[in-house]
Design a protein around this motif. Structure first.
Motif, PDB file in Angstrom:
ATOM      1  N   ARG A 122      53.224  95.614  39.791  1.00  0.00           N
ATOM      2  CA  ARG A 122      54.119  96.622  40.297  1.00  0.00           C
ATOM      3  C   ARG A 122      54.206  96.702  41.871  1.00  0.00           C
ATOM      4  O   ARG A 122      55.028  96.690  42.516  1.00  0.00           O
ATOM      5  CB  ARG A 122      54.294  97.868  39.696  1.00  0.00           C
ATOM      6  CG  ARG A 122      55.223  98.928  39.799  1.00  0.00           C
ATOM      7  CD  ARG A 122      54.823 100.144  39.846  1.00  0.00           C
ATOM      8  NE  ARG A 122      53.777 100.748  41.099  1.00  0.00           N
ATOM      9  CZ  ARG A 122      53.219 101.805  40.929  1.00  0.00           C
ATOM     10  NH1 ARG A 122      53.458 102.623  40.207  1.00  0.00           N
ATOM     11  NH2 ARG A 122      52.626 102.029  41.778  1.00  0.00           N
ATOM     12  N   TRP A 135      63.904 109.101  38.017  1.00  0.00           N
ATOM     13  CA  TRP A 135      64.044 109.103  36.294  1.00  0.00           C
ATOM     14  C   TRP A 135      64.827 110.420  35.846  1.00  0.00           C
ATOM     15  O   TRP A 135      64.583 111.353  36.524  1.00  0.00           O
ATOM     16  CB  TRP A 135      62.570 109.155  35.740  1.00  0.00           C
ATOM     17  CG  TRP A 135      62.407 109.048  34.222  1.00  0.00           C
ATOM     18  CD1 TRP A 135      62.072 109.963  33.234  1.00  0.00           C
ATOM     19  CD2 TRP A 135      62.607 107.839  33.211  1.00  0.00           C
ATOM     20  NE1 TRP A 135      62.036 109.353  31.991  1.00  0.00           N
ATOM     21  CE2 TRP A 135      62.312 108.150  32.141  1.00  0.00           C
ATOM     22  CE3 TRP A 135      62.966 106.706  33.922  1.00  0.00           C
ATOM     23  CZ2 TRP A 135      62.488 107.253  31.316  1.00  0.00           C
ATOM     24  CZ3 TRP A 135      63.045 105.480  32.992  1.00  0.00           C
ATOM     25  CH2 TRP A 135      62.946 105.756  31.528  1.00  0.00           C
ATOM     26  N   ALA A 178      57.513  95.426  31.192  1.00  0.00           N
ATOM     27  CA  ALA A 178      58.127  96.709  31.196  1.00  0.00           C
ATOM     28  C   ALA A 178      57.775  97.740  32.243  1.00  0.00           C
ATOM     29  O   ALA A 178      58.486  98.169  32.899  1.00  0.00           O
ATOM     30  CB  ALA A 178      57.857  97.475  29.545  1.00  0.00           C
ATOM     31  N   VAL A 182      60.484  98.984  35.056  1.00  0.00           N
ATOM     32  CA  VAL A 182      60.764 100.397  35.272  1.00  0.00           C
ATOM     33  C   VAL A 182      60.473 100.903  36.553  1.00  0.00           C
ATOM     34  O   VAL A 182      60.960 101.520  37.074  1.00  0.00           O
ATOM     35  CB  VAL A 182      60.061 101.069  34.112  1.00  0.00           C
ATOM     36  CG1 VAL A 182      60.137 102.620  34.289  1.00  0.00           C
ATOM     37  CG2 VAL A 182      60.542 100.742  32.747  1.00  0.00           C
ATOM     38  N   ASP A 183      59.361 100.570  36.849  1.00  0.00           N
ATOM     39  CA  ASP A 183      58.713 100.990  38.411  1.00  0.00           C
ATOM     40  C   ASP A 183      59.376 100.379  39.616  1.00  0.00           C
ATOM     41  O   ASP A 183      58.874 100.548  40.513  1.00  0.00           O
ATOM     42  CB  ASP A 183      57.205 101.018  38.372  1.00  0.00           C
ATOM     43  CG  ASP A 183      56.702 102.130  37.332  1.00  0.00           C
ATOM     44  OD1 ASP A 183      57.565 102.863  36.993  1.00  0.00           O
ATOM     45  OD2 ASP A 183      55.456 102.157  37.308  1.00  0.00           O
ATOM     46  N   PHE A 186      62.620 102.697  39.352  1.00  0.00           N
ATOM     47  CA  PHE A 186      62.599 104.145  39.601  1.00  0.00           C
ATOM     48  C   PHE A 186      61.417 104.510  40.361  1.00  0.00           C
ATOM     49  O   PHE A 186      60.183 103.645  40.273  1.00  0.00           O
ATOM     50  CB  PHE A 186      62.443 104.775  38.027  1.00  0.00           C
ATOM     51  CG  PHE A 186      63.696 104.642  37.325  1.00  0.00           C
ATOM     52  CD1 PHE A 186      64.628 105.630  37.371  1.00  0.00           C
ATOM     53  CD2 PHE A 186      63.575 103.741  36.359  1.00  0.00           C
ATOM     54  CE1 PHE A 186      65.875 105.361  36.517  1.00  0.00           C
ATOM     55  CE2 PHE A 186      64.719 103.527  35.543  1.00  0.00           C
ATOM     56  CZ  PHE A 186      65.707 104.440  35.625  1.00  0.00           C
ATOM     57  N   THR A 190      56.670 106.160  37.292  1.00  0.00           N
ATOM     58  CA  THR A 190      57.553 106.695  35.912  1.00  0.00           C
ATOM     59  C   THR A 190      57.246 105.781  34.676  1.00  0.00           C
ATOM     60  O   THR A 190      57.079 106.545  33.461  1.00  0.00           O
ATOM     61  CB  THR A 190      58.897 106.040  36.216  1.00  0.00           C
ATOM     62  OG1 THR A 190      59.515 106.831  37.230  1.00  0.00           O
ATOM     63  CG2 THR A 190      59.827 106.336  34.915  1.00  0.00           C
ATOM     64  N   PHE A 191      56.652 104.621  34.722  1.00  0.00           N
ATOM     65  CA  PHE A 191      56.338 104.113  33.341  1.00  0.00           C
ATOM     66  C   PHE A 191      55.128 104.687  32.785  1.00  0.00           C
ATOM     67  O   PHE A 191      54.819 104.889  31.691  1.00  0.00           O
ATOM     68  CB  PHE A 191      56.038 102.551  33.658  1.00  0.00           C
ATOM     69  CG  PHE A 191      55.523 101.797  32.365  1.00  0.00           C
ATOM     70  CD1 PHE A 191      56.574 101.467  31.498  1.00  0.00           C
ATOM     71  CD2 PHE A 191      54.294 101.420  32.448  1.00  0.00           C
ATOM     72  CE1 PHE A 191      56.048 100.769  30.497  1.00  0.00           C
ATOM     73  CE2 PHE A 191      53.846 100.660  31.447  1.00  0.00           C
ATOM     74  CZ  PHE A 191      54.721 100.459  30.293  1.00  0.00           C
ATOM     75  N   TYR A 194      55.807 108.579  31.681  1.00  0.00           N
ATOM     76  CA  TYR A 194      56.911 109.041  30.727  1.00  0.00           C
ATOM     77  C   TYR A 194      56.954 107.487  29.644  1.00  0.00           C
ATOM     78  O   TYR A 194      57.572 108.114  28.721  1.00  0.00           O
ATOM     79  CB  TYR A 194      58.299 109.034  31.281  1.00  0.00           C
ATOM     80  CG  TYR A 194      58.191 110.079  32.464  1.00  0.00           C
ATOM     81  CD1 TYR A 194      58.016 111.439  31.956  1.00  0.00           C
ATOM     82  CD2 TYR A 194      58.575 110.065  33.492  1.00  0.00           C
ATOM     83  CE1 TYR A 194      58.124 112.670  32.712  1.00  0.00           C
ATOM     84  CE2 TYR A 194      58.689 111.106  34.588  1.00  0.00           C
ATOM     85  CZ  TYR A 194      58.248 112.173  34.202  1.00  0.00           C
ATOM     86  OH  TYR A 194      58.511 113.411  34.931  1.00  0.00           O
ATOM     87  N   LEU A 195      56.244 106.757  29.745  1.00  0.00           N
ATOM     88  CA  LEU A 195      56.666 105.674  28.576  1.00  0.00           C
ATOM     89  C   LEU A 195      55.243 104.964  28.064  1.00  0.00           C
ATOM     90  O   LEU A 195      55.303 104.598  26.997  1.00  0.00           O
ATOM     91  CB  LEU A 195      57.395 104.409  29.348  1.00  0.00           C
ATOM     92  CG  LEU A 195      59.108 105.082  29.791  1.00  0.00           C
ATOM     93  CD1 LEU A 195      59.706 103.958  30.623  1.00  0.00           C
ATOM     94  CD2 LEU A 195      59.774 105.422  28.664  1.00  0.00           C
ATOM     95  N   CYS A 196      54.694 104.534  28.910  1.00  0.00           N
ATOM     96  CA  CYS A 196      53.261 103.719  28.529  1.00  0.00           C
ATOM     97  C   CYS A 196      52.737 104.427  27.518  1.00  0.00           C
ATOM     98  O   CYS A 196      51.900 105.355  27.344  1.00  0.00           O
ATOM     99  CB  CYS A 196      52.410 103.293  29.957  1.00  0.00           C
ATOM    100  SG  CYS A 196      51.033 102.475  29.232  1.00  0.00           S
TER     101      CYS A 196
END
Length: 505
Positions: A122, A135, A178, A182-183, A186, A190-191, A194-196
């Motif tokens: 990233r 986000w 992913a 996402v990063d 945003f 963020t990943f 809020y997501l990983c």
């Protein structure tokens, strides 16, 4: 004069908030009074080890090594033998990685997020693509992460990922893709936040770790002007620029390991060398009241409480999927649903085990607590408060389960390495495995009992704080739930378990 000065500072504060967003909001809040003194042991001040960890180059090397290993696993998963015990993708992912992960958390905390190669990819992409979006505020919670966490557990069973190197390689690639997408769109991490799904697992598991990233002296933070631990440090002729915490955790108000990747960005950014890797009491943060940086008030967050509950009941369900009684339950569900398809059967099993059962058991314990203590809070409020007390027991289940696979298959990577070496390391010894099951069971039960002990200690502290006149009455309903979950875990560990991903399976 006062009005002029106040207006000038107000304008500067507004400009800072607009430019830095959540970072400025966290840094601009006053420090809480009466913080407890931090423990004195600091891993970053231990000779050799501390010196290495304080250098960003050490983190870079760790991430490069894991990136190289991930690439090798993906390539072998796509191009190598599709027999799971002979493939790096399945063997390392489902036998070795998970066992090493829980051991690392138990010893040192969130080591794997510190070494995460996805962040390395990233950061490389961010040199080309500069994220400009924030986000969405309505998604700044753990609901999506909880859904993805449950989705990974569901996919693991539905697609038999432990036995499919090709799909496992695509799963690894999907994680990288992913995180990168996402990063690069945003700002911040963020990943991770809020997501990983793996990150959420690590956050919750690390609540029982013996170390945390924390400030050494809060008085230094009180006089700090730049708040570089969260806003970052600009480049100087003597040192390069360092970013602050991308997960919006303001160190002086941070409590524990929840949402902390242990990346040490705050350590590198602090100009006062006031952030360390300090010893603490495992599980202490689970019953800590009040507002926390980056999290708000956990006792009032349904999303975080649900994720904690999912962590516990998901551990039991994941283990249940590897013992023979699960097939009896699946056959019964298939008959009740009138289907021969595995997907709806598994979906029903997961909905019952991860949603219906937790809601009923938590509601029953909360009702018992309210009746015995005359507490006036609603049942959801009580359940959200005590959901965190179950986390150590859940980690005990994950630890026992993953160590079973790791210890019984500890040497299975050796013949795969021999095979890849083309004879340089000798003929592949495919019969190599690990410890016998009867030797591993006492270790499993020991760690499970340790998880129960921490859960009961946290539960008692909560009950003593919530019902000081009748702490035992408040403790008993939740202790009964703890005992029931512990008994279920012991029963699961006593069953013959499939040794997936190895020739012993």
């Amino acid at each position: 004069v006062r009005r002029t000065v106040r207006a000038a500072f107000g304008q500067r504060r507004k400009m800072l908030r607009n430019s830095l967003g959540p970072l400025a909001e966290e840094a601009g809040r006053p420090l809480p009074a009466g913080l407890a003194e931090r423990p004195r042991f600091d891993l970053l001040r231990v000779p050799v080890v501390g010196a290495l960890l304080r250098r960003p180059a050490t983190r870079l090397v760790a991430r490069l090594l894991l990136l190289a290993l991930a690439v090798a696993m993906m390539l072998h998963g796509w191009l190598g033998s599709q027999l799971a015990p002979k493939n790096l993708a399945t063997l390392l992912t489902w036998v070795h990685y998970r066992g090493l992960l829980v051991l690392a958390v138990l010893v040192a905390g969130n080591v794997f997020c510190y070494s995460c190669p996805i962040v390395l990819v990233r950061d490389g992409l961010r040199r080309i693509f500069h994220p400009a979006l924030r986000w969405p505020r309505r998604l700044r919670n753990k609901w999506a992460a909880a859904a993805l966490f449950a989705g990974v557990l569901f996919s693991y069973e539905l697609f038999d990922l432990w036995g499919d190197p090709w799909l496992t390689a695509w799963l690894i690639f999907g994680y990288f893709a992913a995180g990168a997408v996402v990063d690069t769109l945003f700002r911040g991490a963020t990943f991770c936040k809020y997501l990983c799904p793996v990150g959420q697992f690590n956050f919750l598991a690390a609540t029982v770790a013996p170390l945390e990233v924390a400030v050494r002296d809060t008085d230094v933070c009180a006089t700090c002007v730049g708040k570089e631990c969260i806003t970052g440090r600009a480049a100087t002729p003597a040192a390069p620029a360092r970013r602050g915490c991308e997960l919006v955790l303001f160190q002086p108000k941070k409590v524990g390991n929840l949402d902390c990747t242990g990346c040490l960005d705050c350590v590198y950014a602090c100009p006062h060398d006031n952030v360390g890797l300090l010893a603490r009491t495992p599980g202490a943060e689970l019953d800590a009241p009040g507002h926390r940086s980056g999290l708000g008030r956990p006792a009032e967050r349904a999303d975080l409480a649900f994720l904690s509950t999912l962590f516990v009941f998901g551990a039991l369900l994941n283990a249940f999927g590897m013992v023979s009684p699960v097939y009896t339950v699946e056959r019964w569900l298939a008959g009740a649903l009138g289907t021969t398809s595995e997907a709806p059967v598994l979906a029903t099993l997961f909905a019952g085990a991860l949603v219906v059962e937790p809601l009923l058991l938590m509601a029953l314990a909360a009702w018992g607590f309210r009746r015995l203590t005359a507490d006036r809070r609603t049942l959801p409020r009580i359940a959200m408060r005590y959901a965190y007390s179950l986390v150590p027991l859940g980690f005990g289940v994950w630890l026992s389960h993953y160590l079973f696979h790791f210890l019984t298959g500890a040497l299975t990577a050796v013949p795969v390495a021999q095979s890849l070496a083309g004879g340089l390391l000798g003929a592949p010894a495919w019969t190599l495995a690990g410890l016998p099951e009867e030797a591993v069971l006492p270790v499993e039960l020991g760690f499970l009992g340790l998880g129960l002990a921490v859960t009961l200690a946290v539960t008692w502290r909560m009950a003593a704080a919530d019902a000081p006149r009748r702490p035992l009455a408040g403790f008993l309903p939740w202790a009964a739930l703890d005992g029931a979950l512990f008994a279920a875990a012991v029963w699961l560990l006593a069953q013959p378990m499939e040794m997936r991903g190895t020739f012993l399976g």
